[in-house]
Design an enzyme around this catalytic site. Structure first.
Site, PDB file in Angstrom:
ATOM      1  N   ASP A 111       1.061  -1.341   0.004  1.00 25.69           N
ATOM      2  CA  ASP A 111      -0.026   0.066   0.035  1.00 25.69           C
ATOM      3  C   ASP A 111       0.873   1.309  -0.052  1.00 25.69           C
ATOM      4  OD1 ASP A 111      -1.957  -1.767   0.287  1.00 25.69           O
ATOM      5  OD2 ASP A 111      -2.609  -0.875   2.355  1.00 25.69           O
TER       6      ASP A 111
ATOM      7  N   THR B  92      -6.484   8.006   5.831  1.00 24.38           N
ATOM      8  CA  THR B  92      -7.650   8.037   6.659  1.00 24.38           C
ATOM      9  C   THR B  92      -7.414   9.037   7.933  1.00 24.38           C
ATOM     10  OG1 THR B  92      -8.194   6.077   6.164  1.00 24.38           O
ATOM     11  CG2 THR B  92      -9.188   6.867   8.060  1.00 24.38           C
TER      12      THR B  92
ATOM     13  N   THR C 195      -1.803   1.362   9.364  1.00 26.44           N
ATOM     14  CA  THR C 195      -1.303   0.156   9.567  1.00 26.44           C
ATOM     15  C   THR C 195       0.339   0.385   9.478  1.00 26.44           C
ATOM     16  OG1 THR C 195      -3.080  -0.933   8.503  1.00 26.44           O
ATOM     17  CG2 THR C 195      -0.993  -2.219   9.037  1.00 26.44           C
TER      18      THR C 195
ATOM     19  N   LYS D 125      -8.533  17.807  -7.111  1.00 26.73           N
ATOM     20  CA  LYS D 125      -7.543  18.367  -7.945  1.00 26.73           C
ATOM     21  C   LYS D 125      -6.276  18.926  -7.046  1.00 26.73           C
ATOM     22  CE  LYS D 125      -9.187  18.127 -12.399  1.00 26.73           C
ATOM     23  NZ  LYS D 125     -10.255  18.666 -13.428  1.00 26.73           N
TER      24      LYS D 125
ATOM     25  N   ARG E 113      -6.615  -3.379  -2.864  1.00 27.00           N
ATOM     26  CA  ARG E 113      -8.017  -4.119  -2.857  1.00 27.00           C
ATOM     27  C   ARG E 113      -7.556  -5.464  -3.443  1.00 27.00           C
ATOM     28  NH1 ARG E 113     -11.258   1.407  -4.340  1.00 27.00           N
ATOM     29  NH2 ARG E 113     -11.098   2.388  -2.056  1.00 27.00           N
TER      30      ARG E 113
ATOM     31  N   THR F  41      -9.233  -0.701   3.326  1.00 23.56           N
ATOM     32  CA  THR F  41      -8.803   0.005   1.992  1.00 23.56           C
ATOM     33  C   THR F  41     -10.094  -0.031   1.269  1.00 23.56           C
ATOM     34  OG1 THR F  41      -8.805  -2.610   1.204  1.00 23.56           O
ATOM     35  CG2 THR F  41      -6.717  -1.786   1.825  1.00 23.56           C
TER      36      THR F  41
ATOM     37  N   THR G  45     -14.501   0.219   2.595  1.00 18.81           N
ATOM     38  CA  THR G  45     -15.397  -0.598   3.169  1.00 18.81           C
ATOM     39  C   THR G  45     -16.146  -1.580   1.812  1.00 18.81           C
ATOM     40  OG1 THR G  45     -17.373   0.854   3.025  1.00 18.81           O
ATOM     41  CG2 THR G  45     -15.928   0.736   4.874  1.00 18.81           C
TER      42      THR G  45
ATOM     43  N   GLN H 200     -19.337  -1.605   1.527  1.00 26.27           N
ATOM     44  CA  GLN H 200     -20.441  -0.846   0.804  1.00 26.27           C
ATOM     45  C   GLN H 200     -19.737   0.137  -0.195  1.00 26.27           C
ATOM     46  OE1 GLN H 200     -20.071  -1.401   4.361  1.00 26.27           O
ATOM     47  NE2 GLN H 200     -21.673  -2.713   4.319  1.00 26.27           N
TER      48      GLN H 200
ATOM     49  N   ARG I 151     -20.519   1.782  -9.972  1.00 23.19           N
ATOM     50  CA  ARG I 151     -20.331   2.942 -10.829  1.00 23.19           C
ATOM     51  C   ARG I 151     -19.772   2.643 -12.278  1.00 23.19           C
ATOM     52  NH1 ARG I 151     -18.268   7.278  -6.627  1.00 23.19           N
ATOM     53  NH2 ARG I 151     -20.225   7.871  -5.746  1.00 23.19           N
TER      54      ARG I 151
HETATM   55  C1  LIG Z   1      -7.211  -2.120  11.227  1.00 24.32           C
HETATM   56  C2  LIG Z   1      -7.433  -1.005  10.120  1.00 24.32           C
HETATM   57  C3  LIG Z   1      -6.319  -0.760   9.599  1.00 24.32           C
HETATM   58  C4  LIG Z   1      -6.430   0.496   8.629  1.00 24.32           C
HETATM   59  N1  LIG Z   1      -5.313   0.766   8.136  1.00 24.32           N
HETATM   60  C5  LIG Z   1      -5.163   1.993   7.257  1.00 24.32           C
HETATM   61  C6  LIG Z   1      -3.930   2.485   6.721  1.00 24.32           C
HETATM   62  O1  LIG Z   1      -2.964   1.798   6.816  1.00 24.32           O
HETATM   63  N2  LIG Z   1      -3.883   3.469   6.124  1.00 24.32           N
HETATM   64  C7  LIG Z   1      -5.254   4.218   5.858  1.00 24.32           C
HETATM   65  O2  LIG Z   1      -5.362   5.429   5.252  1.00 24.32           O
HETATM   66  N3  LIG Z   1      -6.585   3.764   6.325  1.00 24.32           N
HETATM   67  C8  LIG Z   1      -6.309   2.662   7.225  1.00 24.32           C
HETATM   68  N4  LIG Z   1      -7.723   2.281   7.746  1.00 24.32           N
HETATM   69  C9  LIG Z   1      -8.805   3.050   7.664  1.00 24.32           C
HETATM   70  C10 LIG Z   1      -9.848   2.354   6.706  1.00 24.32           C
HETATM   71  O3  LIG Z   1      -9.657   2.497   5.448  1.00 24.32           O
HETATM   72  C11 LIG Z   1     -11.331   2.962   7.036  1.00 24.32           C
HETATM   73  O4  LIG Z   1     -11.555   2.495   8.368  1.00 24.32           O
HETATM   74  C12 LIG Z   1     -12.341   2.775   5.997  1.00 24.32           C
HETATM   75  O5  LIG Z   1     -12.045   3.297   4.854  1.00 24.32           O
HETATM   76  C13 LIG Z   1     -13.625   3.106   6.378  1.00 24.32           C
HETATM   77  O6  LIG Z   1     -13.641   4.692   7.041  1.00 24.32           O
HETATM   78  P1  LIG Z   1     -14.247   4.846   8.531  1.00 24.32           P
HETATM   79  O7  LIG Z   1     -13.559   3.754   9.406  1.00 24.32           O
HETATM   80  O8  LIG Z   1     -14.147   6.264   8.719  1.00 24.32           O
HETATM   81  O9  LIG Z   1     -15.712   4.584   8.326  1.00 24.32           O
HETATM   82  P2  LIG Z   1     -16.941   5.479   7.664  1.00 24.32           P
HETATM   83  O10 LIG Z   1     -16.420   6.047   6.308  1.00 24.32           O
HETATM   84  O11 LIG Z   1     -17.358   6.218   8.609  1.00 24.32           O
HETATM   85  O12 LIG Z   1     -18.132   4.250   7.389  1.00 24.32           O
HETATM   86  C14 LIG Z   1     -19.102   4.153   8.503  1.00 24.32           C
HETATM   87  C15 LIG Z   1     -19.959   3.085   7.673  1.00 24.32           C
HETATM   88  O13 LIG Z   1     -20.887   4.055   6.895  1.00 24.32           O
HETATM   89  C16 LIG Z   1     -20.720   3.199   5.576  1.00 24.32           C
HETATM   90  N5  LIG Z   1     -20.610   4.257   4.667  1.00 24.32           N
HETATM   91  C17 LIG Z   1     -19.895   5.430   4.529  1.00 24.32           C
HETATM   92  N6  LIG Z   1     -20.290   6.013   3.354  1.00 24.32           N
HETATM   93  C18 LIG Z   1     -20.939   5.242   2.794  1.00 24.32           C
HETATM   94  C19 LIG Z   1     -21.773   5.667   1.464  1.00 24.32           C
HETATM   95  N7  LIG Z   1     -21.500   6.647   0.480  1.00 24.32           N
HETATM   96  N8  LIG Z   1     -22.620   4.706   0.840  1.00 24.32           N
HETATM   97  C20 LIG Z   1     -22.894   3.402   1.633  1.00 24.32           C
HETATM   98  N9  LIG Z   1     -22.276   3.257   2.883  1.00 24.32           N
HETATM   99  C21 LIG Z   1     -21.353   4.124   3.324  1.00 24.32           C
HETATM  100  C22 LIG Z   1     -19.439   2.431   5.386  1.00 24.32           C
HETATM  101  O14 LIG Z   1     -19.395   1.392   4.725  1.00 24.32           O
HETATM  102  C23 LIG Z   1     -19.553   2.078   6.972  1.00 24.32           C
HETATM  103  O15 LIG Z   1     -20.356   0.930   7.155  1.00 24.32           O
HETATM  104  C24 LIG Z   1      -7.620   1.076   8.486  1.00 24.32           C
HETATM  105  C25 LIG Z   1      -8.926   0.842   9.236  1.00 24.32           C
HETATM  106  C26 LIG Z   1      -8.574  -0.285  10.281  1.00 24.32           C
HETATM  107  C27 LIG Z   1      -9.791  -0.544  11.135  1.00 24.32           C
END
Ligand SMILES: Cc1cc2nc3c(=O)[nH]c(=O)nc-3n(C[C@H](O)[C@H](O)[C@H](O)COP(=O)(O)OP(=O)(O)OC[C@H]3O[C@@H](n4cnc5c(N)ncnc54)[C@H](O)[C@@H]3O)c2cc1C
Length: 379
Positions: A91, A123, A155, A176, A240, A362, A364, A366, A374
């Site tokens: 990554d 994130t 991570t 952008k 992914r 990477t 969710t 969803q 899309r």
């Molecule tokens: C153990 C772990 C390791 C990670 N490692 C990294 C890393 O190395 N680098 C990094 O940058 N990030 C990392 N992440 C972050 C990870 O990519 C995010 O947690 C993830 O993208 C979801 O963001 P969030 O947790 O803020 O959830 P949110 O975006 O708040 O989502 C909450 C819920 O709402 C749903 N949701 C949100 N928007 C929509 C939509 N438009 N349509 C439908 N459903 C929606 C989501 O699917 C989820 O079920 C890590 C996370 C974890 C838990």
């Protein structure tokens, strides 16, 4: 099944042996202690699999993603946390490989095949799925940028030698206006926050990072200013596929445990493998995992062949399908083992906790469906 070249078979069987003999015996201990397994990094570095997909001039062997996917699968069967080391490394590397200039690649990539670690930091507390709402900013000052902001869940963020960081260089321009930078460990203004306490994949730390007037030299910018978001999306597609491979391996590992157990366990005077209820469950587990594997290989093939109209949709579909499969299969594996499956003496309990993360990180599942839908419906 896919035919491999003899040299690819040799690599894969060497990895299988390492995974079975060296990683599997350590998996429960790594999970229990939640300590980062530096010995595993050493094993990976010595065997040339930290980032084998890199071109030779940057320390890799130009390995096809398809073979790397199979490597991740073999390792994940035994220890998903160990596979996560390779995934997190990938990554962090992808943005540099896809977007960096030669000078940047030469400076950073070779070391990352020999034991140095990289992390990927996008994130933020208020910007997960909605990554464009990130607040981290990089303001140009002469030949440097001054970085201020915060990242979370990163991570290996706390232990990485270098971190790929995304920040707005021009917030008014939306996607952008995002740029990517390499922030080196030891930089003044790089402050480490808490390491999270997690459900699974406990071998790799996930950390908060703070940037407080951190000075990043312009030569550490990855690609052109304003190209960061596109760079991030390309990196995430590949990532992914890596996650999907990890999910397939986890599912296969759980199937191996469940089938072995079912053959041994006797109830009502016969092996539980003779009960149709168990046979149906195992048949469903195997069918779903085989389907997930083929979809993942297809995504890897599209990446290898650089089929740009197929990559995003296949990597997203593979990621959500394989991780939903891994979640279902590992849960059913616990069921096959009954009460013993719920105990830490058997690995399926750990596998079930590990699988959950792959549905979340990477992007969710969803969001993966949003991306795939899309792409499929694009005119
Ligand atoms: C153990 C772990 C390791 C990670 N490692 C990294 C890393 O190395 N680098 C990094 O940058 N990030 C990392 N992440 C972050 C990870 O990519 C995010 O947690 C993830 O993208 C979801 O963001 P969030 O947790 O803020 O959830 P949110 O975006 O708040 O989502 C909450 C819920 O709402 C749903 N949701 C949100 N928007 C929509 C939509 N438009 N349509 C439908 N459903 C929606 C989501 O699917 C989820 O079920 C890590 C996370 C974890 C838990």
């Amino acid at each position: 099944m896919i035919e491999l070249a003899p040299e690819q078979e040799v690599i894969l069987s060497a990895v299988r042996e390492i995974a079975q003999k060296k990683l599997k015996p350590r998996a429960a201990e790594i999970d229990e202690s939640a300590e980062f397994p530096w010995d595993t990094v050493k094993i990976f570095s010595e065997n040339g699999i930290m980032a084998p997909f890199l071109p030779e001039k940057y320390g890799g062997i130009g390995m096809e993603y398809l073979i790397f996917s199979m490597i991740l699968e073999e390792i994940s069967k035994c220890c998903a946390s160990s596979a996560l080391i390779l995934i997190a490394q990938g990554d962090g590397i992808m943005p540099v490989l896809y977007g960096g200039n030669d000078e940047l690649k030469e400076r950073f990539l070779p070391g990352l095949t020999k034991g140095k670690l990289i992390a990927f930091a996008a994130t933020e507390p208020g910007a997960g799925s909605d990554i464009l709402s990130m607040k981290t900013k990089a303001v140009r000052k002469g030949e440097n940028y001054i970085l201020n902001g915060q990242k979370c869940f990163i991570t290996n963020g706390a232990i990485a030698d270098v971190i790929t960081v995304y920040a707005y260089t021009d917030p008014d321009k939306g996607p952008k206006g995002i740029s990517a930078f390499l922030v080196e460990k030891g930089s003044e203004g790089l402050v480490y926050g808490k390491n999270e306490k997690k459900m699974g994949m406990r071998g790799c730390p996930n950390s908060e990072l703070f940037f407080e007037d951190l000075v990043v030299p312009e030569k550490n910018r990855i690609g052109e200013e304003g190209k960061g978001f596109y760079n991030m999306m390309a990196a995430l597609d590949t990532s992914r596929m890596f996650s999907a491979s990890q999910a397939v391996g986890l599912a296969q590992g759980a199937i191996d445990e469940a089938t072995e157990y079912a053959k041994q366990r006797v109830q009502f005077g016969r092996s539980i493998s003779e009960f149709q209820a168990i046979q149906f469950m195992i048949a469903d587990m195997v069918a779903a995992t085989e389907a997930a594997r083929l979809l993942t290989y297809q995504a890897a093939r599209h990446l290898d062949k650089k089929r740009k109209h197929q990559i995003s949709r296949f990597c997203s579909m593979a990621k959500f399908f394989a991780s939903d499969t891994a979640m279902k299969v590992t849960t059913d594996a616990v069921q096959v083992l009954g009460g013993y499956g719920y105990m830490k003496d058997f690995p399926v309990e750990r596998m079930m906790r590990d699988a959950k993360l792959i549905q979340i990180y990477t992007g969710t599942n969803q969001i993966m469906r949003v991306v795939a839908g899309r792409e499929i419906l694009k005119k």
